[in-house]
Design a protein around this motif. Structure first.
Motif, PDB file in Angstrom:
ATOM      1  N   PHE A 142     -41.268 -16.401  40.928  1.00 56.78           N
ATOM      2  CA  PHE A 142     -40.171 -17.119  40.285  1.00 56.78           C
ATOM      3  C   PHE A 142     -40.192 -16.763  38.805  1.00 56.78           C
ATOM      4  CE2 PHE A 142     -38.660 -21.461  38.600  1.00 56.78           C
ATOM      5  CZ  PHE A 142     -37.326 -21.060  38.605  1.00 56.78           C
ATOM      6  N   ARG A 143     -39.053 -16.256  38.302  1.00 56.58           N
ATOM      7  CA  ARG A 143     -38.915 -15.889  36.899  1.00 56.58           C
ATOM      8  C   ARG A 143     -37.746 -16.662  36.294  1.00 56.58           C
ATOM      9  NH1 ARG A 143     -37.304 -10.748  36.228  1.00 56.58           N
ATOM     10  NH2 ARG A 143     -38.360 -10.485  34.220  1.00 56.58           N
ATOM     11  N   PHE A 144     -37.943 -17.157  35.078  1.00 54.76           N
ATOM     12  CA  PHE A 144     -36.916 -17.989  34.456  1.00 54.76           C
ATOM     13  C   PHE A 144     -37.088 -17.965  32.940  1.00 54.76           C
ATOM     14  CE2 PHE A 144     -40.594 -20.631  35.269  1.00 54.76           C
ATOM     15  CZ  PHE A 144     -40.713 -21.415  34.126  1.00 54.76           C
ATOM     16  N   GLN A 145     -36.086 -18.480  32.246  1.00 45.06           N
ATOM     17  CA  GLN A 145     -36.129 -18.665  30.803  1.00 45.06           C
ATOM     18  C   GLN A 145     -35.716 -20.087  30.454  1.00 45.06           C
ATOM     19  OE1 GLN A 145     -33.441 -15.635  29.268  1.00 45.06           O
ATOM     20  NE2 GLN A 145     -35.083 -14.118  29.065  1.00 45.06           N
ATOM     21  N   ILE A 146     -36.196 -20.550  29.321  1.00 46.91           N
ATOM     22  CA  ILE A 146     -35.690 -21.776  28.712  1.00 46.91           C
ATOM     23  C   ILE A 146     -34.805 -21.334  27.549  1.00 46.91           C
ATOM     24  CG2 ILE A 146     -36.259 -23.948  27.587  1.00 46.91           C
ATOM     25  CD1 ILE A 146     -37.225 -23.735  30.506  1.00 46.91           C
ATOM     26  N   ARG A 147     -33.525 -21.710  27.583  1.00 46.57           N
ATOM     27  CA  ARG A 147     -32.579 -21.267  26.558  1.00 46.57           C
ATOM     28  C   ARG A 147     -32.094 -22.445  25.721  1.00 46.57           C
ATOM     29  NH1 ARG A 147     -29.151 -17.212  30.568  1.00 46.57           N
ATOM     30  NH2 ARG A 147     -30.837 -15.675  30.856  1.00 46.57           N
ATOM     31  N   ASP A 148     -31.820 -22.159  24.446  1.00 40.73           N
ATOM     32  CA  ASP A 148     -31.353 -23.205  23.547  1.00 40.73           C
ATOM     33  C   ASP A 148     -29.834 -23.312  23.588  1.00 40.73           C
ATOM     34  OD1 ASP A 148     -30.356 -21.091  22.038  1.00 40.73           O
ATOM     35  OD2 ASP A 148     -31.887 -21.238  20.478  1.00 40.73           O
ATOM     36  N   GLU A 149     -29.257 -24.100  22.684  1.00 38.80           N
ATOM     37  CA  GLU A 149     -27.812 -24.347  22.701  1.00 38.80           C
ATOM     38  C   GLU A 149     -26.992 -23.094  22.433  1.00 38.80           C
ATOM     39  OE1 GLU A 149     -27.833 -27.478  19.776  1.00 38.80           O
ATOM     40  OE2 GLU A 149     -27.485 -29.001  21.330  1.00 38.80           O
ATOM     41  N   ARG A 150     -27.630 -22.088  21.806  1.00 35.65           N
ATOM     42  CA  ARG A 150     -26.937 -20.837  21.519  1.00 35.65           C
ATOM     43  C   ARG A 150     -27.223 -19.775  22.580  1.00 35.65           C
ATOM     44  NH1 ARG A 150     -28.554 -19.657  15.397  1.00 35.65           N
ATOM     45  NH2 ARG A 150     -27.297 -17.781  15.830  1.00 35.65           N
ATOM     46  N   ARG A 151     -27.792 -20.221  23.705  1.00 29.84           N
ATOM     47  CA  ARG A 151     -28.097 -19.339  24.839  1.00 29.84           C
ATOM     48  C   ARG A 151     -29.199 -18.340  24.516  1.00 29.84           C
ATOM     49  NH1 ARG A 151     -27.222 -21.110  29.352  1.00 29.84           N
ATOM     50  NH2 ARG A 151     -26.900 -19.059  30.297  1.00 29.84           N
ATOM     51  N   ARG A 152     -29.978 -18.608  23.495  1.00 30.07           N
ATOM     52  CA  ARG A 152     -31.082 -17.726  23.148  1.00 30.07           C
ATOM     53  C   ARG A 152     -32.340 -18.153  23.888  1.00 30.07           C
ATOM     54  NH1 ARG A 152     -31.510 -18.495  16.815  1.00 30.07           N
ATOM     55  NH2 ARG A 152     -31.758 -20.618  17.673  1.00 30.07           N
ATOM     56  N   PRO A 153     -33.131 -17.206  24.422  1.00 28.90           N
ATOM     57  CA  PRO A 153     -34.390 -17.582  25.059  1.00 28.90           C
ATOM     58  C   PRO A 153     -35.347 -18.203  24.036  1.00 28.90           C
ATOM     59  CG  PRO A 153     -33.749 -15.347  25.674  1.00 28.90           C
ATOM     60  CD  PRO A 153     -32.842 -15.765  24.556  1.00 28.90           C
ATOM     61  N   VAL A 154     -35.944 -19.315  24.395  1.00 29.12           N
ATOM     62  CA  VAL A 154     -36.917 -19.975  23.531  1.00 29.12           C
ATOM     63  C   VAL A 154     -38.272 -19.300  23.716  1.00 29.12           C
ATOM     64  CG1 VAL A 154     -38.039 -22.173  22.992  1.00 29.12           C
ATOM     65  CG2 VAL A 154     -35.646 -22.141  23.731  1.00 29.12           C
ATOM     66  N   THR A 155     -38.949 -19.028  22.618  1.00 31.37           N
ATOM     67  CA  THR A 155     -40.249 -18.366  22.688  1.00 31.37           C
ATOM     68  C   THR A 155     -41.361 -19.174  22.025  1.00 31.37           C
ATOM     69  OG1 THR A 155     -39.768 -17.110  20.669  1.00 31.37           O
ATOM     70  CG2 THR A 155     -39.234 -16.059  22.780  1.00 31.37           C
ATOM     71  N   ARG A 156     -41.008 -20.310  21.427  1.00 32.49           N
ATOM     72  CA  ARG A 156     -42.023 -21.150  20.778  1.00 32.49           C
ATOM     73  C   ARG A 156     -42.111 -22.487  21.507  1.00 32.49           C
ATOM     74  NH1 ARG A 156     -40.946 -22.187  14.824  1.00 32.49           N
ATOM     75  NH2 ARG A 156     -43.078 -22.987  14.944  1.00 32.49           N
ATOM     76  N   PHE A 157     -43.306 -22.806  21.985  1.00 33.33           N
ATOM     77  CA  PHE A 157     -43.550 -24.039  22.717  1.00 33.33           C
ATOM     78  C   PHE A 157     -44.825 -24.680  22.195  1.00 33.33           C
ATOM     79  CE2 PHE A 157     -40.433 -23.594  26.146  1.00 33.33           C
ATOM     80  CZ  PHE A 157     -40.141 -22.237  26.071  1.00 33.33           C
ATOM     81  N   ALA A 158     -44.843 -26.002  22.202  1.00 36.99           N
ATOM     82  CA  ALA A 158     -46.044 -26.730  21.822  1.00 36.99           C
ATOM     83  C   ALA A 158     -47.035 -26.716  22.983  1.00 36.99           C
ATOM     84  CB  ALA A 158     -45.699 -28.165  21.441  1.00 36.99           C
ATOM     85  N   ILE A 159     -48.314 -26.762  22.637  1.00 32.21           N
ATOM     86  CA  ILE A 159     -49.353 -26.886  23.662  1.00 32.21           C
ATOM     87  C   ILE A 159     -49.448 -28.353  24.060  1.00 32.21           C
ATOM     88  CG2 ILE A 159     -51.793 -26.549  24.188  1.00 32.21           C
ATOM     89  CD1 ILE A 159     -50.246 -23.966  23.748  1.00 32.21           C
ATOM     90  N   VAL A 160     -49.083 -28.651  25.274  1.00 30.03           N
ATOM     91  CA  VAL A 160     -49.093 -30.023  25.779  1.00 30.03           C
ATOM     92  C   VAL A 160     -50.027 -30.081  26.981  1.00 30.03           C
ATOM     93  CG1 VAL A 160     -47.712 -31.884  26.740  1.00 30.03           C
ATOM     94  CG2 VAL A 160     -46.741 -30.419  24.976  1.00 30.03           C
ATOM     95  N   HIS A 161     -51.096 -30.839  26.842  1.00 33.11           N
ATOM     96  CA  HIS A 161     -52.103 -30.942  27.898  1.00 33.11           C
ATOM     97  C   HIS A 161     -52.592 -29.549  28.305  1.00 33.11           C
ATOM     98  CE1 HIS A 161     -51.415 -35.176  27.922  1.00 33.11           C
ATOM     99  NE2 HIS A 161     -50.135 -34.955  28.073  1.00 33.11           N
ATOM    100  N   ASP A 162     -53.016 -28.809  27.272  1.00 33.73           N
ATOM    101  CA  ASP A 162     -53.678 -27.505  27.399  1.00 33.73           C
ATOM    102  C   ASP A 162     -52.756 -26.364  27.790  1.00 33.73           C
ATOM    103  OD1 ASP A 162     -55.991 -28.737  26.674  1.00 33.73           O
ATOM    104  OD2 ASP A 162     -57.018 -28.513  28.591  1.00 33.73           O
ATOM    105  N   LYS A 163     -51.471 -26.610  28.035  1.00 37.61           N
ATOM    106  CA  LYS A 163     -50.570 -25.540  28.461  1.00 37.61           C
ATOM    107  C   LYS A 163     -49.223 -25.664  27.746  1.00 37.61           C
ATOM    108  CE  LYS A 163     -53.389 -23.824  31.570  1.00 37.61           C
ATOM    109  NZ  LYS A 163     -53.958 -22.454  31.453  1.00 37.61           N
ATOM    110  N   PRO A 164     -48.549 -24.526  27.491  1.00 39.46           N
ATOM    111  CA  PRO A 164     -47.224 -24.599  26.872  1.00 39.46           C
ATOM    112  C   PRO A 164     -46.117 -25.014  27.837  1.00 39.46           C
ATOM    113  CG  PRO A 164     -47.817 -22.320  27.266  1.00 39.46           C
ATOM    114  CD  PRO A 164     -49.024 -23.135  27.617  1.00 39.46           C
ATOM    115  N   LEU A 165     -46.364 -24.874  29.146  1.00 41.10           N
ATOM    116  CA  LEU A 165     -45.341 -25.271  30.128  1.00 41.10           C
ATOM    117  C   LEU A 165     -46.017 -25.570  31.456  1.00 41.10           C
ATOM    118  CD1 LEU A 165     -41.805 -23.842  30.608  1.00 41.10           C
ATOM    119  CD2 LEU A 165     -43.271 -24.050  32.612  1.00 41.10           C
TER     120      LEU A 165
END
Length: 346
Positions: A142-165
């Motif tokens: 399974f491959r996917f992206q998280i995109r913002d309001e401008r349809r740009r792929p998000v590449t910065r994520f916070a580390i939450v419970h040891d993982k970014p996602l």
């Protein structure tokens, strides 16, 4: 010779002497200018206002230059170091944070009682599948992206419970639960090996905290359906129970969830009569996901920092009445297992 009295000279130009309690720097009481032609009261006011403006500008610049944990979520951007983090990764919440539940953002504030994962878009972000060609019973990806309001792929994520996602996958009859951690490519495309054991429609939840260009952190859980073609035969939910067995471990819990009220659920894991030696998994001694039958509303709950005796305690707020399936992840001897329960909330 008679004593002479000293008489003060009259003010020059009709000026009156300054009152004894007036500071030399204060403006004349009649508003007349100082000898240098500048009204010192106006000058002092201008200097005060200018100083305040400068302080605000400096504070804004320092805040942007030194982003710290988000005041609302406590999450730390990927690449930064969270206080109290372990060598295995960073925990997004401040040390000593008690049990908590992730909920939907409403008017910029999280509502811990709200169910997540009901939409493919929320809080300005969209879960966009790139490829999901899956066959029941076969290993796929399974491959996917998280995109913002401008349809740009998000590449910065916070580390939450040891993982970014965190990716949770479950069939719509609430069977086949999986808790996965995809890897992200530099272009913001996430990928994870995925096997859907049986035909049917499956729900995938992406649980993350995105970091915007200005450093603002937004937690979100987005959901999308995945299809495994074939003869879909949904199974009824098992009857409610407070104990179950997993690989020889007896797992049980105490507590009755309520709508809109945080209620403690205390989980125990035993081998026979002996408490199991629970280990930290993703920064905690257990994780709990609750999914509501019907719409598959998602609640992600985390426990108190340390077990109370032999019990791991979560504070769960049910988002509405109905039947829920609880998935309790725990780790013993390096192996993660999941105990499942059905609970009815009235």
């Amino acid at each position: 010779m008679p004593e002479q009295l000293s008489v003060p000279h009259p003010p020059v130009g009709g000026e009156r002497p300054a009152p004894a309690d007036r500071h030399p720097d204060d403006p004349p009481g009649d508003g007349s200018p100082q000898p240098d032609g500048v009204d010192r009261g106006t000058l002092r006011l201008a200097l005060t206002v200018g100083g305040l403006v400068l302080a605000v500008l400096l504070g804004f610049g320092l805040g942007r230059a030194s982003p710290g944990p988000d005041a609302r979520t406590g999450a730390t951007p990927a690449g930064a170091t969270a206080a109290g983090s372990t060598s295995g990764g960073e925990h997004s919440h401040a040390p000593g944070t008690g049990a908590h539940q992730h909920g939907s953002a409403v008017a910029g504030q999280p509502d811990p009682a709200a169910a997540d994962g009901l939409s493919v878009s929320a809080s300005g972000y969209t879960l966009a599948p790139v490829s999901a060609d899956l066959t029941a019973g076969r290993a796929g990806e399974f491959r996917f992206q998280i995109r913002d309001e401008r349809r740009r792929p998000v590449t910065r994520f916070a580390i939450v419970h040891d993982k970014p996602l965190h990716l949770i996958v479950v069939r719509r009859d609430l069977t086949g639960y999986q808790h996965l951690h995809p890897a992200m490519a530099p272009d913001g495309t996430w990928s994870v090996p995925l096997t859907l054991a049986e035909p049917g429609v499956w729900r995938a939840y992406a649980d993350f905290t995105a970091v915007a260009d200005d450093g603002r952190q937004t937690p979100a859980t987005l959901g999308v359906d995945l299809a495994a073609p074939g003869d879909y035969r949904p199974r009824p939910l098992p009857a409610p129970t407070t104990t179950t067995t997993v690989d020889g471990f007896t797992v049980g819990y105490r507590g009755v969830p309520e709508v809109g009220t945080a209620v403690p659920l205390a989980f125990t894991v035993r081998t026979g009569d002996t408490p199991a030696a629970l280990e930290r998994y993703l920064g905690a001694y257990g994780h709990l996901v609750a999914l509501r039958e019907g719409d598959l509303g998602y609640l992600h709950v985390h426990p108190e920092p340390a077990p109370a005796g032999d019990a791991v305690t979560f504070w769960l707020t049910a988002s509405g009445p109905g039947r829920y399936r609880l998935y309790f992840d725990f780790q013993v001897a390096g192996v993660v297992r999941t105990a499942e329960f059905t609970v009815t909330v009235s």
